[in-house]
Design a protein around this motif. Structure first.
Motif, PDB file in Angstrom:
ATOM      1  N   GLU A   1     -15.691  -4.010  -4.451  1.00 55.00           N
ATOM      2  CA  GLU A   1     -14.988  -2.867  -3.859  1.00 55.00           C
ATOM      3  C   GLU A   1     -14.233  -2.042  -4.910  1.00 55.00           C
ATOM      4  OE1 GLU A   1     -12.113  -3.988  -0.899  1.00 55.00           O
ATOM      5  OE2 GLU A   1     -11.184  -2.005  -0.910  1.00 55.00           O
ATOM      6  N   LEU A   2     -14.463  -0.733  -4.835  1.00 57.94           N
ATOM      7  CA  LEU A   2     -13.736   0.201  -5.694  1.00 57.94           C
ATOM      8  C   LEU A   2     -12.814   1.076  -4.847  1.00 57.94           C
ATOM      9  CD1 LEU A   2     -13.289   1.863  -8.302  1.00 57.94           C
ATOM     10  CD2 LEU A   2     -15.475   2.958  -7.906  1.00 57.94           C
TER      11      LEU A   2
ATOM     12  N   GLU B   1      -8.423   7.487   6.354  1.00 55.60           N
ATOM     13  CA  GLU B   1      -7.801   7.250   5.046  1.00 55.60           C
ATOM     14  C   GLU B   1      -8.854   7.070   3.952  1.00 55.60           C
ATOM     15  OE1 GLU B   1      -4.656   4.009   3.803  1.00 55.60           O
ATOM     16  OE2 GLU B   1      -6.533   3.022   4.288  1.00 55.60           O
TER      17      GLU B   1
ATOM     18  N   ARG C   1       0.835  -6.769  -4.705  1.00 54.69           N
ATOM     19  CA  ARG C   1       0.309  -7.822  -3.826  1.00 54.69           C
ATOM     20  C   ARG C   1       0.312  -9.139  -4.581  1.00 54.69           C
ATOM     21  NH1 ARG C   1      -4.840  -4.699  -0.934  1.00 54.69           N
ATOM     22  NH2 ARG C   1      -3.592  -2.879  -0.414  1.00 54.69           N
TER      23      ARG C   1
ATOM     24  N   MET D   1      -5.088  -7.166  -9.602  1.00 50.21           N
ATOM     25  CA  MET D   1      -3.789  -7.334 -10.238  1.00 50.21           C
ATOM     26  C   MET D   1      -2.706  -7.555  -9.186  1.00 50.21           C
ATOM     27  SD  MET D   1      -4.372  -4.012 -12.519  1.00 50.21           S
ATOM     28  CE  MET D   1      -3.149  -3.974 -13.779  1.00 50.21           C
TER      29      MET D   1
ATOM     30  N   GLU E   1      -1.498 -11.626  -5.098  1.00 51.20           N
ATOM     31  CA  GLU E   1      -2.887 -12.063  -4.939  1.00 51.20           C
ATOM     32  C   GLU E   1      -3.002 -13.568  -5.193  1.00 51.20           C
ATOM     33  OE1 GLU E   1      -5.322 -10.365  -3.857  1.00 51.20           O
ATOM     34  OE2 GLU E   1      -4.779  -8.261  -4.130  1.00 51.20           O
TER      35      GLU E   1
ATOM     36  N   GLY F   1      -8.371   2.320  -5.835  1.00 49.88           N
ATOM     37  CA  GLY F   1      -7.525   1.660  -6.831  1.00 49.88           C
ATOM     38  C   GLY F   1      -7.720   2.353  -8.174  1.00 49.88           C
TER      39      GLY F   1
ATOM     40  N   SER G   1      -8.801   5.443   0.114  1.00 46.25           N
ATOM     41  CA  SER G   1      -7.875   4.663  -0.719  1.00 46.25           C
ATOM     42  C   SER G   1      -8.618   4.059  -1.902  1.00 46.25           C
ATOM     43  CB  SER G   1      -7.252   3.552   0.135  1.00 46.25           C
ATOM     44  OG  SER G   1      -6.486   2.703  -0.679  1.00 46.25           O
TER      45      SER G   1
ATOM     46  N   GLU H   1      -4.173   7.407  -2.678  1.00 46.98           N
ATOM     47  CA  GLU H   1      -4.506   7.358  -1.249  1.00 46.98           C
ATOM     48  C   GLU H   1      -4.322   8.724  -0.597  1.00 46.98           C
ATOM     49  OE1 GLU H   1      -4.208   3.071   0.386  1.00 46.98           O
ATOM     50  OE2 GLU H   1      -2.181   3.866   0.357  1.00 46.98           O
TER      51      GLU H   1
ATOM     52  N   GLU I   1       0.882  -1.179   0.000  1.00 49.51           N
ATOM     53  CA  GLU I   1       0.000   0.000   0.000  1.00 49.51           C
ATOM     54  C   GLU I   1       0.915   1.223   0.000  1.00 49.51           C
ATOM     55  OE1 GLU I   1      -2.294   0.414   3.642  1.00 49.51           O
ATOM     56  OE2 GLU I   1      -0.503   0.540   4.874  1.00 49.51           O
TER      57      GLU I   1
ATOM     58  N   GLN J   1      -2.487   2.864  -6.610  1.00 49.16           N
ATOM     59  CA  GLN J   1      -3.454   3.383  -5.633  1.00 49.16           C
ATOM     60  C   GLN J   1      -3.411   4.904  -5.613  1.00 49.16           C
ATOM     61  OE1 GLN J   1      -2.119   1.388  -1.981  1.00 49.16           O
ATOM     62  NE2 GLN J   1      -3.974   0.148  -2.057  1.00 49.16           N
TER      63      GLN J   1
END
Ligand code: GAP
Length: 505
Positions: free
Chosen positions: A331-332, A371, A249, A261, A251, A375, A373, A268, A217, A266
């Motif tokens: 999630e966006l 925060e 990450r 991906m 994943e 993507g 955050s 943030e 992150e 990001q």
């Protein structure tokens, strides 16, 4: 066209027109890694600029930084990522496919939600105008049963994750009769934890190399610079530090194109506040960020909030802004109340004070953090998939059009001489020279004008300017609007203002 087919078409369109390519494609690609092509890079830059402007330029108390991807390894010990940045994974013994156990359960919940929606739709048809969906959900026994079931599953999963009880997690999957989406099999392995950070070595082995991590992150680059920025920028609480950059990450399950991906970007912002005021700011940023999304003109019904069932190790409140991607609501963006967890941890591991002297309170304290955050790649996908349309026109012909918000479009203007002769190309070049200092413009003289319009529709160019013989006589051109396909005749000197107004929105 169903959503699955639409998604496939969006992916091939993205490749065909130079938005997104599989990484190192000549070697058959690299799983969950993508490259942005000539149009993708423009769209991505436009999203970044829009975010940066609204977060940094429009807020006097937010500044932006650009910190390094590599950080001192202790950063990740302090942040909790070495010990706690894990996903629960499970394998199916028959298909040999690997899944995130929590995603399997969430997909199962989405199926039950689908059943609720069907009941509601059926009832709405039966009862007509007088139908009250909320009342129906609360009173219909079958729907109430589904709601209670979802609640029970969510609670049990939360407990499994909070307690680290991976046996019960597996049992939950078995009890709910969750099957492998590919093979339909229920032959599962145990659930295991898997750390998502990539590591590499810094320095040669002879010198004694250090294991370092690729940041998962961008936030930690902000936390470790908190005092640098606060002092040099003379920032007063509440204030924010924003950053756009790559994150990595490993994943477990990387699918759905650029949604998940292994290397991504990001955007943030960490907002430092007085302890005790964090919930007020948490609600503030939830509302602000939703406003930002809606300002792009995408329908409100495509977004929803989703409170986290399992909080990240640093958060005391967290919500996602979910978007209705072609594969459902996912999630966006995350809005997290991170407490003073990160700064305190860095104080402890570095031995340096990371405190703010509050002149109003006349005391030092470690600020709390809220925060936001998002993507960047997910935002790209949200915009691209919403914009993509295969439209049937009144005359029965079809066109593929990207109805991108004009401020996001890679090219704002295409300049097209009607013919490749009679001085029209030279005049078109004059027009483009007058615009290209302010807008991304494309010149195109190949093929019939209709085909050129279609090419611009397919890449989302909002305005096409055609230079014809009349232009040579009276300095007027036609301007064609992508969405309505309407054309109007305007003076060349008015084009800039029309485009500017359209792009500003
Ligand atoms: N600093 C907080 C943080 O990183 P997160 O919810 O793990 O929180 C924030 O990630 C956002 O980053 C997500 O909402 C998502 O948009 C994006 N993101 C996370 N993992 C991603 C991945 N593997 N691929 C693309 N985007 C990702």
């Amino acid at each position: 066209m169903n959503q699955e087919d639409k998604f496939k078409n969006v992916i091939s369109h993205a490749k065909e027109y130079g938005f997104v390519f599989p990484s190192s494609e000549i070697y058959d690609g690299l799983s969950a890694v993508y490259d942005y092509g000539q149009l993708g890079a423009e769209l991505k830059n436009n999203i970044k600029q829009y975010w940066w402007k609204s977060m940094v330029q429009m807020h006097e108390n937010i500044v932006g930084i650009d910190s390094a991807i590599f950080m001192h390894p202790t950063t990740w010990k302090a942040s909790g990522h070495v010990d706690a940045f894990n996903d629960p994974l499970i394998d199916n013994k028959d298909s040999k496919k690997r899944y995130r156990a929590d995603v399997l359960v969430e997909d199962h919940i989405a199926k039950i939600e689908g059943k609720i929606n069907k009941e509601v739709e059926k009832a709405a048809k039966r009862f007509g105008n007088s139908f009250d969906a909320e009342m129906f959900k609360q009173t219909n026994p079958r729907v109430a049963g589904y709601v209670a079931k979802i609640d029970a599953i969510e609670q049990r999963m939360k407990k499994c994750l909070d307690d680290g009880n991976l046996e019960d997690f597996k049992q939950l999957i078995i009890d709910e009769e969750i099957v492998d989406p590919i093979s339909g099999s229920r032959n599962w392995t145990d659930v295991r934890q898997f750390n998502l950070m990539f590591s590499t070595e810094m320095g040669s082995t002879a010198e004694g190399a250090n294991t370092i991590y690729l940041r998962p992150e961008t936030a930690q680059g902000i936390f470790v610079n908190f005092l640098n920025v606060q002092k040099t920028g003379r920032m007063k609480i509440p204030f924010g530090i924003a950053q756009i950059g790559k994150a990595f990450r490993n994943e477990i399950v990387a699918r759905q194109f650029i949604f998940r991906m292994r290397e991504f970007e990001q955007m943030e912002m960490q907002f430092f506040v007085k302890p005790g005021t964090e919930m007020k700011w948490y609600e503030y940023w939830k509302a602000e960020r939703m406003k930002w999304h809606l300002s792009l003109g995408i329908k409100e019904s495509e977004y929803r909030f989703h409170d986290h069932i399992k909080m990240a190790h640093y958060a005391n409140a967290a919500a996602d802004i979910e978007f209705n991607f072609p594969f459902g609501f996912k999630e966006l963006e995350g809005i997290h109340s991170r407490t003073d967890f990160d700064l305190k941890q860095h104080e402890m591991h570095s031995g340096k004070k990371l405190q703010y002297f509050d002149p109003e309170e006349n005391k030092n304290y470690v600020p709390y953090v809220v925060e936001t955050s998002i993507g960047l790649d997910r935002m790209f996908l949200a915009i691209l998939s919403t914009a993509y349309e295969e439209e049937t026109l009144e005359d029965g012909s079809t066109r593929t059009v990207l109805r991108l918000p004009a401020k996001m479009a890679p090219y704002k203007v295409a300049v097209l001489p009607l013919l490749k002769k009679d001085g029209l190309p030279e005049k078109a070049r004059e027009v483009i020279d007058g615009l290209k200092g302010d807008f991304m413009c494309q010149y195109d003289e190949k093929d019939a004008i209709g085909r050129r319009y279609r090419r611009q529709d397919a890449i989302g160019t909002p305005f096409a300017i055609t230079v014809d013989h009349q232009t040579l006589e009276d300095n007027t051109v036609t301007i064609r609007h992508r969405d309505s396909m309407k054309q109007e005749r305007v003076a060349i000197e008015d084009v800039e203002a029309i485009v500017r107004k359209g792009v500003r929105g």
